[in-house]
Design a protein around this motif. Structure first.
Motif, PDB file in Angstrom:
ATOM      1  N   LYS A 132       7.140  16.306  -1.403  1.00  0.00           N
ATOM      2  CA  LYS A 132       7.271  16.154  -3.081  1.00  0.00           C
ATOM      3  C   LYS A 132       7.686  15.215  -2.965  1.00  0.00           C
ATOM      4  N   HIS A 133       9.243  15.357  -3.261  1.00  0.00           N
ATOM      5  CA  HIS A 133       9.955  14.561  -4.153  1.00  0.00           C
ATOM      6  C   HIS A 133      10.013  13.317  -3.743  1.00  0.00           C
ATOM      7  N   ARG A 134       9.061  12.444  -2.712  1.00  0.00           N
ATOM      8  CA  ARG A 134       8.883  11.286  -2.720  1.00  0.00           C
ATOM      9  C   ARG A 134       7.886  11.200  -3.167  1.00  0.00           C
ATOM     10  N   THR A 135       7.356  10.133  -4.158  1.00  0.00           N
ATOM     11  CA  THR A 135       6.319   9.228  -4.598  1.00  0.00           C
ATOM     12  C   THR A 135       6.084   7.860  -4.317  1.00  0.00           C
ATOM     13  N   TYR A 136       5.448   7.353  -4.424  1.00  0.00           N
ATOM     14  CA  TYR A 136       4.810   5.780  -3.575  1.00  0.00           C
ATOM     15  C   TYR A 136       5.985   4.840  -4.092  1.00  0.00           C
ATOM     16  N   ARG A 193       0.562  -1.454  -0.152  1.00  0.00           N
ATOM     17  CA  ARG A 193      -0.314   0.593  -0.107  1.00  0.00           C
ATOM     18  C   ARG A 193       1.080   1.419  -0.172  1.00  0.00           C
ATOM     19  N   TRP A 194       1.891   1.157  -0.949  1.00  0.00           N
ATOM     20  CA  TRP A 194       2.196   2.433  -1.259  1.00  0.00           C
ATOM     21  C   TRP A 194       2.211   3.677  -0.560  1.00  0.00           C
ATOM     22  N   ARG A 195       0.771   3.661  -1.973  1.00  0.00           N
ATOM     23  CA  ARG A 195       0.591   4.981  -1.643  1.00  0.00           C
ATOM     24  C   ARG A 195      -0.227   5.766  -0.549  1.00  0.00           C
ATOM     25  N   ASP A 196      -0.846   4.433   0.168  1.00  0.00           N
ATOM     26  CA  ASP A 196      -0.721   4.944   2.010  1.00  0.00           C
ATOM     27  C   ASP A 196       0.307   5.506   2.639  1.00  0.00           C
ATOM     28  N   VAL A 197       1.304   4.474   2.654  1.00  0.00           N
ATOM     29  CA  VAL A 197       2.655   5.317   3.208  1.00  0.00           C
ATOM     30  C   VAL A 197       2.899   6.290   2.242  1.00  0.00           C
ATOM     31  N   LYS A 198       2.760   6.476   1.695  1.00  0.00           N
ATOM     32  CA  LYS A 198       3.273   7.363   0.826  1.00  0.00           C
ATOM     33  C   LYS A 198       2.560   9.031   1.854  1.00  0.00           C
TER      34      LYS A 198
END
Length: 610
Positions: free
Chosen positions: A551-555, A538-543
């Motif tokens: 901002k510079h770290r995307t999922y 769930r990388w989006r959630d982690v993000k």
DNA sequence: TTTAGGG
DNA sequence: CCCTAAA
């Protein structure tokens, strides 16, 4: 005696803001491109213009009895210089101080000229050191430095011959275009407007104007404009010398912005399509192209093939790095032994001032003290060092100048402050062959984002080691890519337009590789914590949970980082690179990874058991 | 757009 | 970090 004048040639360097992908507007790009074109000018044009100004100054000077080298000439007086310096135009004398020798500069940009009434100035630009201003070749031609008429120019004798004027006139018919002008203005056209000569890259007067009236309509009273700046120089040998320059030059020189010809010299600007007419200006373009395009066509092609360079797109990494190389200009006038004989009669130019010269001839020597190189697109690898950057910049500028000048590159700013990293170019002292690149400059220059071309090439980007340089880029050979630099002369913007810069440029949206930003320990900590809680799917959630503000770290980045973390945790500490991650964190990584892998494995084959 | 993985 | 097939 040296006339010092800070020239206002500046490239209005641009820097495309770091716009999020896909959000750059077409309009913005167009603006960028426009600016590039408008600010185009090359060294020889500059020199020629300076020569024009020198003549103007001379013309307007009351001290007519002075030779150009005369120290009493107000124009060249110290006061004048001082005045200009105080005028905020900068003291390049100071800048030059410290330079061991600038002889090469003077030599390189020496300009020889000789005028005759109603002649015109031409500049030849085969080579920066070969700039020649010719006023009325029908009389005689003085060459500075090498023979610039290397092609089709054998007719011109290096030393003037008594009969040369006749020789020229006999051979060269007056083109119709200037016949008209003659009729209109009563000014005798110069025979040098011949096809014959046009073919040899003779450049038109280095007129600089903020309006296009002069350059673009040579047949509509433009000659009047040209003639406005006529200055007759009567030598003691009673040889009349006239050089036509544009009075506006001076004014424009005073300003910091020169709007230069190339933009105005489109074919379409000439109402007269006669091939006999166009060549004069056309050749200028060709000359320009030879100077620029030809030189870089290879590299540029190479880059474009890799789709990494655009004439109007991000030349930088979007992180604020830009190069503003500078060269400095110094002007001086001096007499010369290059005797010019022949010539006769007196000036018939109305209102023209006359000057008596002690010598048979004179030269205006101009040395470039300061001007900004139009633009430099430099491609560097991630592993670039300050040293390699310097080399690259120097190479590019040297190429631009055609090798006429030796350039030293001086680094300004610190590698850890890339935002302010700049290079200043200065004439390189011949006698100080000090290494251009010092050892301490070979430190990695990581934050600089290399263009995409550097991607998927060569070795893996070196790790940035903030502590000590066991990974010092010391012996790091300069990757081939680092040489793939592309100075993008504004004049070539048109040509470059061939490449996909219409609509959306790939490069502007996806081309620039992002700056490498190694995860800090704290970031790893946050990531581990989030994954422990949310799992590995769930990388989006982690993000959102842990890096929402980053901002510079995307999922995708987080997912990748987790991947490398797992790998790192599995390998021996000795094989790990980069900033050490606490073993405790790595342990958590392994356990979390194991746990969530198990959960995933459980869920997959038999979802209902969960 | 997100995930998941290879490059 | 990038690129992308899949979902």
């Amino acid at each position: 005696m040296v006339l010092q004048k800070r020239l206002g040639y500046e490239f209005n360097g641009y820097q495309v803001p770091n716009v999020p992908r896909g959000s750059r507007s077409t309009r913005g790009k167009r603006c960028v491109r426009k600016r590039v074109v408008e600010n185009d000018m090359c060294a020889f044009e500059l020199l020629a213009s300076v020569a024009g100004e020198l003549l103007l100054e001379k013309e307007s000077s009351p001290a007519q009895s002075d030779t150009i080298t005369g120290g009493s000439n107000p124009m060249f007086s110290k006061d004048k210089v001082k005045e200009e310096q105080d005028d905020g135009l900068n003291s390049y004398e100071d800048e030059l101080r410290g330079q061991k020798s600038c002889d090469h500069v003077s030599r390189a940009s020496k300009i020889g000229f000789q005028g005759q009434e109603h002649g015109c100035i031409f500049t030849e630009c085969l080579h920066p050191s070969s700039i020649v201003i010719i006023s009325d070749p029908s009389e005689k031609v003085t060459f500075a430095e090498e023979s610039v008429f290397s092609r089709n120019k054998s007719e011109f004798a290096r030393s003037p011959r008594p009969d040369q004027g006749k020789f020229m006139e006999d051979r060269i018919p007056t083109p119709p275009q200037f016949e008209r002008q003659k009729n209109a203005d009563g000014i005798v056209p110069s025979p040098c407007f011949s096809e014959d000569l046009m073919e040899v890259d003779i450049k038109p007067p280095p007129l600089v104007s903020s309006s296009s009236s002069i350059e673009t309509s040579p047949k509509s009273g433009s000659h009047m404009e040209y003639a406005a700046g006529i200055a007759d120089y009567e030598k003691s040998s009673s040889c009349n010398q006239t050089v036509i320059v544009d009075r506006r030059i001076r004014k424009l020189l005073a300003s910091k912005f020169w709007k230069v010809g190339p933009t105005l010299l489109k074919d379409g600007d000439f109402s007269d399509k006669d091939e006999d007419v166009k060549p004069l200006f056309y050749s200028r373009k060709m000359c320009y192209k030879r100077q620029r395009t030809q030189k870089f066509s290879f590299k540029r092609k190479k880059l474009f093939q890799r789709g990494s360079i655009s004439s109007c797109d991000l030349p930088y990494n979007g992180e604020g790095l830009s190069c503003s190389p500078e060269i400095h200009i110094k002007g001086e006038a001096s007499s010369s032994e290059t005797g010019v004989h022949g010539g006769n009669g007196t000036s018939s130019s109305p209102g023209a001032q006359k000057f008596a010269f002690d010598s048979d001839d004179y030269h205006v020597k101009l040395s470039i003290k300061s001007f900004k190189v139009p633009e430099l697109f430099i491609e560097i690898p991630e592993t670039a060092t300050i040293g390699s950057l310097k080399r690259t910049v120097m190479e590019a500028v040297t190429a631009i100048l055609g090798g006429g000048l030796r350039i030293g590159v001086h680094l300004q700013g610190r590698s850890d402050e890339l935002e302010s990293l700049r290079f200043t170019l200065e004439p390189n002292s011949l006698q100080s062959p000090k290494p251009l690149i010092s050892n301490n400059e070979d430190a990695p220059l990581l934050p600089i984002s290399p263009p995409p071309a550097a991607r998927r090439r060569g070795s893996q980007p070196g790790q940035l080691s903030s502590q000590g340089g066991h990974h010092s880029a010391g012996g790091e050979a300069e990757p081939p890519d680092s040489k793939a630099l592309v100075p993008v002369p504004a004049a070539d913007a048109e040509a470059l337009a061939v490449f996909p810069l219409h609509g959306k440029s790939r490069r502007s949206e996806t081309g620039q590789r992002r700056v490498r930003r190694p995860f800090s320990v704290s970031e790893v900590e946050a990531l581990v914590h989030a994954v422990e809680k949310l799992g590995t799917g769930r990388w989006r959630d982690v993000k959102i949970c842990a890096f929402d503000s980053a901002k510079h770290r995307t999922y995708v980045d987080l997912k990748d980082k987790w991947k490398t973390l797992v790998h790192t945790a599995r390998i021996s500490p000795q094989r790990r690179r980069g900033e050490p991650v606490p073993q405790e964190l790595l342990d958590r990584v392994l356990s979390a990874h194991a746990y969530w892998s198990q959960q995933q494995a459980k869920a997959e084959p038999c979802p209902r058991l969960t």
